[in-house]
Motif scaffolding. Structure first.
Motif, PDB file in Angstrom:
ATOM      1  N   PRO A 186      42.518 -63.613  47.310  1.00  0.00           N
ATOM      2  CA  PRO A 186      41.931 -63.209  48.592  1.00  0.00           C
ATOM      3  C   PRO A 186      42.387 -64.152  49.705  1.00  0.00           C
ATOM      4  O   PRO A 186      42.395 -65.372  49.536  1.00  0.00           O
ATOM      5  CB  PRO A 186      40.426 -63.322  48.345  1.00  0.00           C
ATOM      6  CG  PRO A 186      40.274 -63.209  46.862  1.00  0.00           C
ATOM      7  CD  PRO A 186      41.485 -63.869  46.277  1.00  0.00           C
ATOM      8  N   THR A 187      42.766 -63.565  50.851  1.00  0.00           N
ATOM      9  CA  THR A 187      43.334 -64.370  51.930  1.00  0.00           C
ATOM     10  C   THR A 187      42.615 -64.178  53.254  1.00  0.00           C
ATOM     11  O   THR A 187      42.402 -65.143  53.992  1.00  0.00           O
ATOM     12  CB  THR A 187      44.829 -64.040  52.106  1.00  0.00           C
ATOM     13  OG1 THR A 187      45.495 -64.235  50.844  1.00  0.00           O
ATOM     14  CG2 THR A 187      45.480 -64.926  53.153  1.00  0.00           C
ATOM     15  N   ALA A 188      42.248 -62.946  53.586  1.00  0.00           N
ATOM     16  CA  ALA A 188      41.577 -62.694  54.863  1.00  0.00           C
ATOM     17  C   ALA A 188      40.812 -61.388  54.791  1.00  0.00           C
ATOM     18  O   ALA A 188      41.229 -60.448  54.106  1.00  0.00           O
ATOM     19  CB  ALA A 188      42.587 -62.649  56.009  1.00  0.00           C
ATOM     20  N   ILE A 189      39.705 -61.344  55.509  1.00  0.00           N
ATOM     21  CA  ILE A 189      38.932 -60.118  55.688  1.00  0.00           C
ATOM     22  C   ILE A 189      39.053 -59.696  57.146  1.00  0.00           C
ATOM     23  O   ILE A 189      38.942 -60.523  58.050  1.00  0.00           O
ATOM     24  CB  ILE A 189      37.449 -60.326  55.319  1.00  0.00           C
ATOM     25  CG1 ILE A 189      37.268 -60.331  53.803  1.00  0.00           C
ATOM     26  CG2 ILE A 189      36.562 -59.240  55.927  1.00  0.00           C
ATOM     27  CD1 ILE A 189      35.831 -60.484  53.349  1.00  0.00           C
ATOM     28  N   THR A 190      39.312 -58.401  57.359  1.00  0.00           N
ATOM     29  CA  THR A 190      39.279 -57.857  58.709  1.00  0.00           C
ATOM     30  C   THR A 190      38.237 -56.750  58.776  1.00  0.00           C
ATOM     31  O   THR A 190      37.979 -56.065  57.778  1.00  0.00           O
ATOM     32  CB  THR A 190      40.645 -57.282  59.140  1.00  0.00           C
ATOM     33  OG1 THR A 190      40.954 -56.144  58.325  1.00  0.00           O
ATOM     34  CG2 THR A 190      41.743 -58.320  59.000  1.00  0.00           C
ATOM     35  N   GLY A 191      37.649 -56.585  59.934  1.00  0.00           N
ATOM     36  CA  GLY A 191      36.672 -55.527  60.129  1.00  0.00           C
ATOM     37  C   GLY A 191      36.731 -55.017  61.552  1.00  0.00           C
ATOM     38  O   GLY A 191      37.113 -55.756  62.473  1.00  0.00           O
TER      39      GLY A 191
END
Length: 327
Positions: A186-191
């Motif tokens: 896991p590297t980044a979450i976008t929303g």
């Protein structure tokens, strides 16, 4: 931030249906340009399409959406105000997928887990999509399966083979191979909040989305985190508008873009997040706040605050270039 001219917009949008190297869809998969549901109801989905992106102020986006609604319908899965879209991106420790985008590789992939809707109450039984998004020349291809969130995490985080239907075996094996062979993590979450329109009649392959309040984080990667520390990765007064088509953009859509002086941009929410969080240097694709100054509210006498200042005291003006080459 990279812009293309309006002429380039029309040229790229009207390429042929499938360039060399792009794969055809197999029987039983969703039609190209299939809608993205707020909650997944099927299992294996795959489709090809062209995607054209614009960065527009939220006020202008509302005007464009109103004009488009005269010839398009609101997506059945898009309630008033839109729906949330949350994506957890996986990458190598060296950010291979990020650099493939920056370097403009003709074939590149990304792996992500995506949730449609509100994150409140997300648990291991919540439906999510495990998705491989890839680019083959100018064609965007997506393949995904719907799994309970707990199973998706077992596959992508635990690197375990999960139960699946026979028709999903090749996809599940591909995901597992990518995760293990490339040591994905896991590297980044976008929303963001998405509103979507779909074409009608002769334009049934057309889909236009408006993504606002683009934000994310580079830690606490569980969707169910109770107090996530998200921050905006794009200026909150800007909207990412995407035109998604099977083969050609309808002429009336390109005419609308030209009339409103819209310029095609190369923007990736994942790339923007990686750079905003300081995980990589800011590239030519990065959207700087200076490129998108917020609207200035007029004062009581109808002038803007800077109009009453001596010229030497006015803030510097940062004009975004209207054209530039792009990879």
């Amino acid at each position: 931030m990279v812009f293309l001219s309006k002429a380039a917009t029309r040229t790229e949008a009207e390429r042929g249906a499938r360039p060399p190297g792009a794969t055809a869809l197999t029987a039983g998969t969703a039609a190209p340009g299939a809608a993205e549901p707020s909650h997944a109801t099927g299992r294996l989905h795959a489709f090809n399409r062209f995607e054209l992106k614009y960065l527009v102020p939220v006020e202008q986006a509302a005007e464009i959406r109103e004009e488009l609604s005269e010839r398009m319908d609101t997506d059945a899965h898009s309630p008033v105000g839109g729906y949330g879209v949350w994506s957890l991106y996986y990458d190598t420790p060296q950010l291979r997928f990020y650099w493939e985008k920056i370097e403009g590789l003709k074939f590149r992939r990304k792996l992500r887990i995506r949730h449609y809707g509100d994150l409140v109450g997300v648990n291991d039984s919540s439906p999510v999509c495990v998705e491989i998004k890839q680019r083959v020349n100018r064609v965007t291809q997506k393949r995904r399966i719907t799994l309970p969130y707990g199973e998706a995490r077992r596959l992508c985080d635990g690197r375990e083979l999960v139960d699946h239907a026979p028709g999903e075996s090749a996809f599940v094996q591909e995901v597992l191979d990518l995760v293990v062979r490339l040591d994905l993590r896991p590297t980044a979450i976008t929303g963001y909040q998405r509103e979507a329109l779909v074409g009608r009649d002769a334009d049934t392959g057309l889909r236009v989305t408006f993504d606002r309040r683009v934000r994310g984080r580079d830690r606490d990667f569980h969707f169910g985190t109770t107090t996530p520390k998200n921050r905006f990765t794009l200026p909150p007064h800007m909207t990412v508008m995407e035109i998604k088509v099977n083969e050609r953009t309808p002429h009336w859509v390109t005419d609308l873009a030209a009339r409103r002086d819209l310029h095609l941009v190369r923007i990736s929410k994942y790339v923007q997040s990686i750079e905003a969080f300081g995980l990589a240097p800011r590239s030519v694709f990065h959207v700087h706040e200076a490129d998108c100054p917020p609207p200035v509210e007029p004062v009581a006498d109808g002038t803007t605050p800077t109009e009453n200042q001596p010229l030497a005291q006015r803030p510097a003006r940062h004009d975004a270039p209207s054209k530039a080459g792009a990879q």
